[in-house]
Design an enzyme around this catalytic site. Structure first.
Site, PDB file in Angstrom:
ATOM      1  N   ASP A   1      43.173  35.257  37.023  1.00 53.70           N
ATOM      2  CA  ASP A   1      42.719  36.458  36.320  1.00 53.70           C
ATOM      3  C   ASP A   1      41.885  35.983  35.141  1.00 53.70           C
ATOM      4  O   ASP A   1      42.380  35.244  34.280  1.00 53.70           O
ATOM      5  CB  ASP A   1      43.912  37.270  35.808  1.00 53.70           C
ATOM      6  CG  ASP A   1      44.687  37.929  36.945  1.00 53.70           C
ATOM      7  OD1 ASP A   1      44.058  38.309  37.935  1.00 53.70           O
ATOM      8  OD2 ASP A   1      45.920  38.046  36.838  1.00 53.70           O
TER       9      ASP A   1
ATOM     10  N   ASP B   1      46.002  48.488  43.259  1.00 55.56           N
ATOM     11  CA  ASP B   1      47.031  48.392  42.224  1.00 55.56           C
ATOM     12  C   ASP B   1      47.787  49.711  42.249  1.00 55.56           C
ATOM     13  O   ASP B   1      47.186  50.775  42.063  1.00 55.56           O
ATOM     14  CB  ASP B   1      46.402  48.203  40.837  1.00 55.56           C
ATOM     15  CG  ASP B   1      45.593  46.917  40.735  1.00 55.56           C
ATOM     16  OD1 ASP B   1      45.927  45.948  41.457  1.00 55.56           O
ATOM     17  OD2 ASP B   1      44.639  46.880  39.932  1.00 55.56           O
TER      18      ASP B   1
END
Length: 251
Positions: free
Chosen positions: A11, A130
């Site tokens: 990330d 998500d």
């Protein structure tokens, strides 16, 4: 049994690898190029690179960094963050990405999935979802988990498959960074609903969690970040343990 894949995830924010809990409280986890090389050398099956603030900051993915990472690894490389057009994908593929991951942009413009699959092939298109369980219902969230929608996870997963996605990367926001295990119940349900591979994300804390998500969650691949970044689990040791559990992995 098909070979199960282990996928470290980088990330990226401000050019550095970061990791948080439940999508917040980010801390630095190192240089992405160095980490990518370590994972490639250690036997990771693939690498995912997510420019986590690109959508929120309304800019494109960090192409220079993608190029540097691609040059140091020899495993399939998926890149996501800030992709909203066919032209964005062309640039990333030219700079070393093998696949792209789209999330918020796919929800806002579902036709993008069709367009990318048609132009580059389904094998190139990963749709990241998500989702957060709210009152027993899994709800899709956008912009790095900050914006809830009224879309249900299982409906959306079936739609993205129909539109040509080659894989789904499902992150449970409830489990992300908690190290309590993956969302295996939801993963198993997803696996039964679609015929494309499911990558489990969110919740890895120990080696048993990986075994559980492959057996109970029926996941095709397991993605993790902090347990790899902070050397809590080494990929070689993890694969050996999975092999001992009769789970097929590439050694």
């Amino acid at each position: 049994m098909l070979t199960k894949r282990i996928i470290p995830c980088l990330d990226i924010k401000n050019g550095r690898t970061v990791k948080g809990v439940n999508f917040v409280d980010l801390r630095d986890a190192g240089d992405p190029v160095e980490l990518a090389k370590i994972y490639s050398d250690e036997g990771a099956d693939e690498l995912v690179f997510l420019d986590i603030s690109a959508t929120e900051e309304r800019r494109r993915t960090l192409v220079d960094l993608v190029r540097k990472v691609a040059a140091t690894i020899n495993i399939p490389f998926t890149v996501g963050g800030g992709i909203s057009a066919v032209s964005d994908v062309e640039v990333l593929l030219q700079n070393g990405a093998d696949k792209v991951s789209i999330n918020s942009s796919a929800v806002k413009n579902p036709q993008l999935i069709n367009d990318l699959a048609q132009k580059f092939g389904s094998q190139c298109v990963v749709v990241a979802i998500d989702a957060k369980q709210i009152d027993g219902e899994w709800i899709v969230h956008l912009v790095g988990g900050k914006v809830p929608t009224d879309i249900k996870l299982f409906d959306w997963a079936q739609e993205v498959e129909q539109r040509g996605a080659g894989e789904i990367l499902f992150t449970s926001m409830n489990h992300d960074g908690t190290k309590n295990g993956f969302a295996n119940e939801a993963l198993a349900k997803l696996s039964g609903l679609v015929n494309i591979p499911i990558i489990a994300s969110g919740g890895a804390g120990n080696m048993q969690h990986f075994a559980d998500t492959f057996i109970e969650g029926k996941a095709d691949a397991a993605l993790a970040a902090s347990v790899f970044h902070f050397k809590e689990i080494e990929i070689k040791a993890l694969k050996k343990e999975l092999k001992n559990n009769n789970i097929e992995v590439r050694i």
